[in-house]
Write a protein that holds these residues in place. Structure first.
Motif, PDB file in Angstrom:
ATOM      1  N   ASP A  60      -6.371  15.710  40.857  1.00  0.00           N
ATOM      2  CA  ASP A  60      -7.505  16.369  41.511  1.00  0.00           C
ATOM      3  C   ASP A  60      -7.240  17.561  42.367  1.00  0.00           C
ATOM      4  OD1 ASP A  60     -10.147  16.738  42.323  1.00  0.00           O
ATOM      5  OD2 ASP A  60     -10.023  15.029  43.716  1.00  0.00           O
ATOM      6  N   ILE A  61      -6.984  18.846  41.643  1.00  0.00           N
ATOM      7  CA  ILE A  61      -6.745  20.037  42.511  1.00  0.00           C
ATOM      8  C   ILE A  61      -7.738  20.925  42.298  1.00  0.00           C
ATOM      9  CG2 ILE A  61      -4.080  19.648  42.313  1.00  0.00           C
ATOM     10  CD1 ILE A  61      -6.048  21.901  39.953  1.00  0.00           C
ATOM     11  N   TYR A  62      -8.797  20.458  41.772  1.00  0.00           N
ATOM     12  CA  TYR A  62     -10.101  21.606  41.230  1.00  0.00           C
ATOM     13  C   TYR A  62     -10.371  22.233  42.567  1.00  0.00           C
ATOM     14  CZ  TYR A  62      -8.921  19.438  36.771  1.00  0.00           C
ATOM     15  OH  TYR A  62      -8.299  19.043  35.689  1.00  0.00           O
ATOM     16  N   ALA A  63     -10.632  21.707  43.465  1.00  0.00           N
ATOM     17  CA  ALA A  63     -11.298  22.238  44.695  1.00  0.00           C
ATOM     18  C   ALA A  63     -10.473  23.503  45.069  1.00  0.00           C
ATOM     19  CB  ALA A  63     -11.662  21.258  46.019  1.00  0.00           C
ATOM     20  N   GLY A  64      -9.185  23.246  45.274  1.00  0.00           N
ATOM     21  CA  GLY A  64      -8.191  24.066  45.557  1.00  0.00           C
ATOM     22  C   GLY A  64      -8.029  25.408  44.641  1.00  0.00           C
ATOM     23  N   ALA A  65      -8.248  24.869  43.415  1.00  0.00           N
ATOM     24  CA  ALA A  65      -7.895  26.085  42.331  1.00  0.00           C
ATOM     25  C   ALA A  65      -9.211  26.771  42.186  1.00  0.00           C
ATOM     26  CB  ALA A  65      -7.799  25.200  40.972  1.00  0.00           C
ATOM     27  N   ALA A  66     -10.451  26.126  42.619  1.00  0.00           N
ATOM     28  CA  ALA A  66     -11.615  27.107  42.228  1.00  0.00           C
ATOM     29  C   ALA A  66     -11.644  28.095  43.543  1.00  0.00           C
ATOM     30  CB  ALA A  66     -13.010  26.012  42.662  1.00  0.00           C
ATOM     31  N   GLY A  67     -11.133  27.607  44.892  1.00  0.00           N
ATOM     32  CA  GLY A  67     -11.016  28.546  45.934  1.00  0.00           C
ATOM     33  C   GLY A  67     -10.112  29.743  45.773  1.00  0.00           C
ATOM     34  N   LEU A  68      -9.143  29.377  45.049  1.00  0.00           N
ATOM     35  CA  LEU A  68      -8.118  30.581  44.716  1.00  0.00           C
ATOM     36  C   LEU A  68      -8.467  31.215  43.721  1.00  0.00           C
ATOM     37  CD1 LEU A  68      -5.119  31.492  44.637  1.00  0.00           C
ATOM     38  CD2 LEU A  68      -4.686  30.106  42.804  1.00  0.00           C
ATOM     39  N   GLY A  77     -12.744  42.311  42.359  1.00  0.00           N
ATOM     40  CA  GLY A  77     -14.052  42.601  41.960  1.00  0.00           C
ATOM     41  C   GLY A  77     -14.525  42.488  40.448  1.00  0.00           C
ATOM     42  N   CYS A  78     -14.100  41.103  40.024  1.00  0.00           N
ATOM     43  CA  CYS A  78     -14.458  40.720  38.893  1.00  0.00           C
ATOM     44  C   CYS A  78     -14.644  39.339  38.663  1.00  0.00           C
ATOM     45  CB  CYS A  78     -13.542  41.561  37.728  1.00  0.00           C
ATOM     46  SG  CYS A  78     -12.097  40.733  37.651  1.00  0.00           S
ATOM     47  N   PRO A  79     -15.423  38.829  37.503  1.00  0.00           N
ATOM     48  CA  PRO A  79     -15.416  37.372  37.437  1.00  0.00           C
ATOM     49  C   PRO A  79     -13.973  36.770  36.798  1.00  0.00           C
ATOM     50  CG  PRO A  79     -16.626  38.387  35.536  1.00  0.00           C
ATOM     51  CD  PRO A  79     -16.177  39.474  36.419  1.00  0.00           C
ATOM     52  N   VAL A  80     -13.866  35.386  37.684  1.00  0.00           N
ATOM     53  CA  VAL A  80     -12.663  34.870  36.903  1.00  0.00           C
ATOM     54  C   VAL A  80     -13.461  33.435  36.153  1.00  0.00           C
ATOM     55  CG1 VAL A  80     -10.459  33.295  37.541  1.00  0.00           C
ATOM     56  CG2 VAL A  80     -11.179  35.333  38.800  1.00  0.00           C
ATOM     57  N   ILE A  81     -13.173  33.557  34.843  1.00  0.00           N
ATOM     58  CA  ILE A  81     -13.998  32.380  33.846  1.00  0.00           C
ATOM     59  C   ILE A  81     -12.837  31.725  33.647  1.00  0.00           C
ATOM     60  CG2 ILE A  81     -14.840  32.438  31.663  1.00  0.00           C
ATOM     61  CD1 ILE A  81     -16.005  35.201  32.110  1.00  0.00           C
ATOM     62  N   VAL A  82     -13.204  30.246  33.989  1.00  0.00           N
ATOM     63  CA  VAL A  82     -12.293  29.325  33.607  1.00  0.00           C
ATOM     64  C   VAL A  82     -12.829  28.156  32.735  1.00  0.00           C
ATOM     65  CG1 VAL A  82     -10.998  27.403  34.987  1.00  0.00           C
ATOM     66  CG2 VAL A  82     -11.464  29.586  35.887  1.00  0.00           C
ATOM     67  N   VAL A  89      -9.500  17.269  33.714  1.00  0.00           N
ATOM     68  CA  VAL A  89     -10.708  16.308  33.806  1.00  0.00           C
ATOM     69  C   VAL A  89     -12.070  17.210  34.138  1.00  0.00           C
ATOM     70  CG1 VAL A  89     -11.459  14.240  34.932  1.00  0.00           C
ATOM     71  CG2 VAL A  89      -9.133  14.772  34.896  1.00  0.00           C
ATOM     72  N   PRO A  90     -12.665  17.727  33.148  1.00  0.00           N
ATOM     73  CA  PRO A  90     -13.714  18.733  33.267  1.00  0.00           C
ATOM     74  C   PRO A  90     -15.123  17.911  33.914  1.00  0.00           C
ATOM     75  CG  PRO A  90     -13.452  18.228  30.977  1.00  0.00           C
ATOM     76  CD  PRO A  90     -12.556  17.647  31.661  1.00  0.00           C
ATOM     77  N   GLY A  91     -14.970  16.762  33.859  1.00  0.00           N
ATOM     78  CA  GLY A  91     -16.409  15.973  34.429  1.00  0.00           C
ATOM     79  C   GLY A  91     -16.308  15.982  35.774  1.00  0.00           C
ATOM     80  N   THR A  92     -15.185  16.160  36.519  1.00  0.00           N
ATOM     81  CA  THR A  92     -15.111  15.934  38.081  1.00  0.00           C
ATOM     82  C   THR A  92     -16.247  16.957  38.821  1.00  0.00           C
ATOM     83  OG1 THR A  92     -13.669  17.597  38.276  1.00  0.00           O
ATOM     84  CG2 THR A  92     -12.861  15.068  37.816  1.00  0.00           C
ATOM     85  N   ARG A  93     -16.517  16.471  40.162  1.00  0.00           N
ATOM     86  CA  ARG A  93     -17.520  17.276  40.908  1.00  0.00           C
ATOM     87  C   ARG A  93     -16.879  18.552  40.977  1.00  0.00           C
ATOM     88  NH1 ARG A  93     -20.040  15.393  46.558  1.00  0.00           N
ATOM     89  NH2 ARG A  93     -21.385  17.273  46.937  1.00  0.00           N
ATOM     90  N   ALA A  94     -15.729  18.722  41.368  1.00  0.00           N
ATOM     91  CA  ALA A  94     -14.915  19.993  41.646  1.00  0.00           C
ATOM     92  C   ALA A  94     -14.922  20.914  40.561  1.00  0.00           C
ATOM     93  CB  ALA A  94     -13.659  19.670  42.212  1.00  0.00           C
ATOM     94  N   GLU A  99     -18.112  27.564  42.087  1.00  0.00           N
ATOM     95  CA  GLU A  99     -16.774  28.599  41.953  1.00  0.00           C
ATOM     96  C   GLU A  99     -16.253  28.722  40.584  1.00  0.00           C
ATOM     97  OE1 GLU A  99     -16.617  27.133  46.260  1.00  0.00           O
ATOM     98  OE2 GLU A  99     -17.149  26.299  44.378  1.00  0.00           O
ATOM     99  N   PHE A 100     -16.426  27.696  39.604  1.00  0.00           N
ATOM    100  CA  PHE A 100     -16.095  27.855  38.464  1.00  0.00           C
ATOM    101  C   PHE A 100     -17.123  28.133  37.365  1.00  0.00           C
ATOM    102  CE2 PHE A 100     -12.436  24.225  38.512  1.00  0.00           C
ATOM    103  CZ  PHE A 100     -11.657  25.108  38.860  1.00  0.00           C
ATOM    104  N   THR A 101     -18.447  28.183  37.960  1.00  0.00           N
ATOM    105  CA  THR A 101     -19.412  28.727  36.875  1.00  0.00           C
ATOM    106  C   THR A 101     -20.331  29.532  37.382  1.00  0.00           C
ATOM    107  OG1 THR A 101     -20.897  26.706  37.827  1.00  0.00           O
ATOM    108  CG2 THR A 101     -19.435  26.106  36.015  1.00  0.00           C
ATOM    109  N   GLY A 102     -20.002  30.230  38.473  1.00  0.00           N
ATOM    110  CA  GLY A 102     -20.895  31.060  39.131  1.00  0.00           C
ATOM    111  C   GLY A 102     -21.448  32.135  38.169  1.00  0.00           C
ATOM    112  N   SER A 103     -20.651  32.633  37.232  1.00  0.00           N
ATOM    113  CA  SER A 103     -20.924  34.136  36.484  1.00  0.00           C
ATOM    114  C   SER A 103     -21.783  33.412  35.137  1.00  0.00           C
ATOM    115  CB  SER A 103     -19.842  34.656  36.133  1.00  0.00           C
ATOM    116  OG  SER A 103     -18.666  33.970  35.206  1.00  0.00           O
ATOM    117  N   ARG A 104     -21.827  32.361  34.807  1.00  0.00           N
ATOM    118  CA  ARG A 104     -22.409  31.774  33.498  1.00  0.00           C
ATOM    119  C   ARG A 104     -23.820  32.020  33.501  1.00  0.00           C
ATOM    120  NH1 ARG A 104     -21.992  25.420  33.966  1.00  0.00           N
ATOM    121  NH2 ARG A 104     -23.767  25.110  35.590  1.00  0.00           N
TER     122      ARG A 104
END
Length: 323
Positions: A60-68, A77-82, A89-94, A99-104
């Protein structure tokens, strides 16, 4: 088409563990990921695409990864698409945090199935994990959704990104660990505007084709596969990479860039512009002629005007750094 094309930075397989915890007891994957994002600045990307295995063993490192990644996106100055890989574990809240989906701009059947636009270039991500199985898989629902999205071409075409490559590894030890039933995906892509497929998973670079579409499986940020490992052995090596993807008018290229020194420098000299030679076709002697012409700077995609960027981290704002 943006007249100067698009530049994408492709990262994959970061294998982040809890901060301060080393992968295999030796590798600081947070530091390697931060270094890859800092190095991305020199290529002035229109987007960064991270093709899965963000975490190692579902940690469970996704909150930290999303912040990074969010900090990197602001600095670059560009999107980071993940998108997720088989270790995630893509179903986790983090994972589904903004941060992971903002440019979709559109979503598909599950987490990781998304559409993003960078100027006129469309990037579609797919979650190819098949839990409990060595190979990746795309479901019928995912393929139908992809077919529906691709029915309408994008102004500058489409890049598809998923974790499992639809081409084989060089290593027989990794046989059967790519994307299962790649012909199904090839059938969906045939005749569409898809210009390239980006993947990861193997921890070594592989290029190939899926029908008429180029495929690039990039080498990993975290560690590499030893391609000379003894038969029957899977062996990791201390290496870290990013890939620079360039899309021009009717062209595609992928260049793997090592983030660690490859060895001692054996020569260093000024580059010579071909037009400064004495006569057409002449090859100048090393170090005898200097070009006074600057190298051309790539132009960013529409809607993403270029601003001068230092190599990260920077003195002002939030630097890209491991937590």
């Amino acid at each position: 088409m943006n007249g100067h094309g698009y530049t994408l930075i492709h990262l994959t397989d970061t294998h982040l563990r809890h901060p301060g915890e080393l992968l295999f007891g030796a590798l600081d994957t947070w530091a390697r990921t931060a270094e890859a994002l800092r190095a991305a600045a020199r290529y002035r990307p229109d987007a960064v695409v991270v093709t899965g295995d963000i975490a190692d063993c579902g940690r469970d490192i996704y909150a930290g990864a999303a912040g990074l990644f969010a900090r990197a996106g602001r600095e670059l100055g560009c999107p980071v698409i993940v998108l997720p890989g088989n270790h995630d574990v893509p179903g986790t809240r983090a994972w589904t945090a903004e941060e992971f989906t903002g440019s979709r701009t559109d979503t598909g059947p599950g987490p990781g199935d998304d559409v993003h636009f960078v100027g006129g270039l469309r990037l579609i991500t797919l979650d190819s994990d098949d839990p409990g199985q060595p190979a990746g898989r795309l479901t019928g629902e995912q393929l139908h959704w992809l077919d529906t999205v691709l029915a309408e071409p994008a102004p500058d075409g489409t890049v598809l990104a998923l974790h499992h490559p639809p081409v084989d590894s060089l290593l027989p030890q990794l046989a059967g660990r790519g994307l299962a039933r790649p012909a199904e995906l090839a059938g969906v892509l045939a005749g569409t505007d898809v210009r390239a497929v980006l993947c990861g998973h193997y921890h070594h670079a592989v290029s190939g084709r899926l029908g008429a579409v180029p495929v690039w499986a990039g080498p990993a940020v975290s560690y590499g596969q030893d391609l000379l490992a003894p038969p029957g052995t899977v062996q990791g090596v201390d290496s870290s990479w990013l890939s620079v993807i360039r899309l021009g008018e009717g062209s595609f290229s992928a260049v793997p860039v090592p983030l660690q020194p490859a060895g001692a420098v054996v020569f260093s000299r000024n580059a010579v512009h071909p037009q400064t030679t004495a006569h057409p076709g002449a090859v100048p002697a090393a170090g005898t002629i200097r070009s006074d012409r600057p190298l051309p700077e790539p132009i960013r995609a529409p809607g993403h005007p270029y601003r001068q960027q230092p190599l990260l981290p920077v003195a002002e704002g939030e630097p890209v750094a491991a937590p």
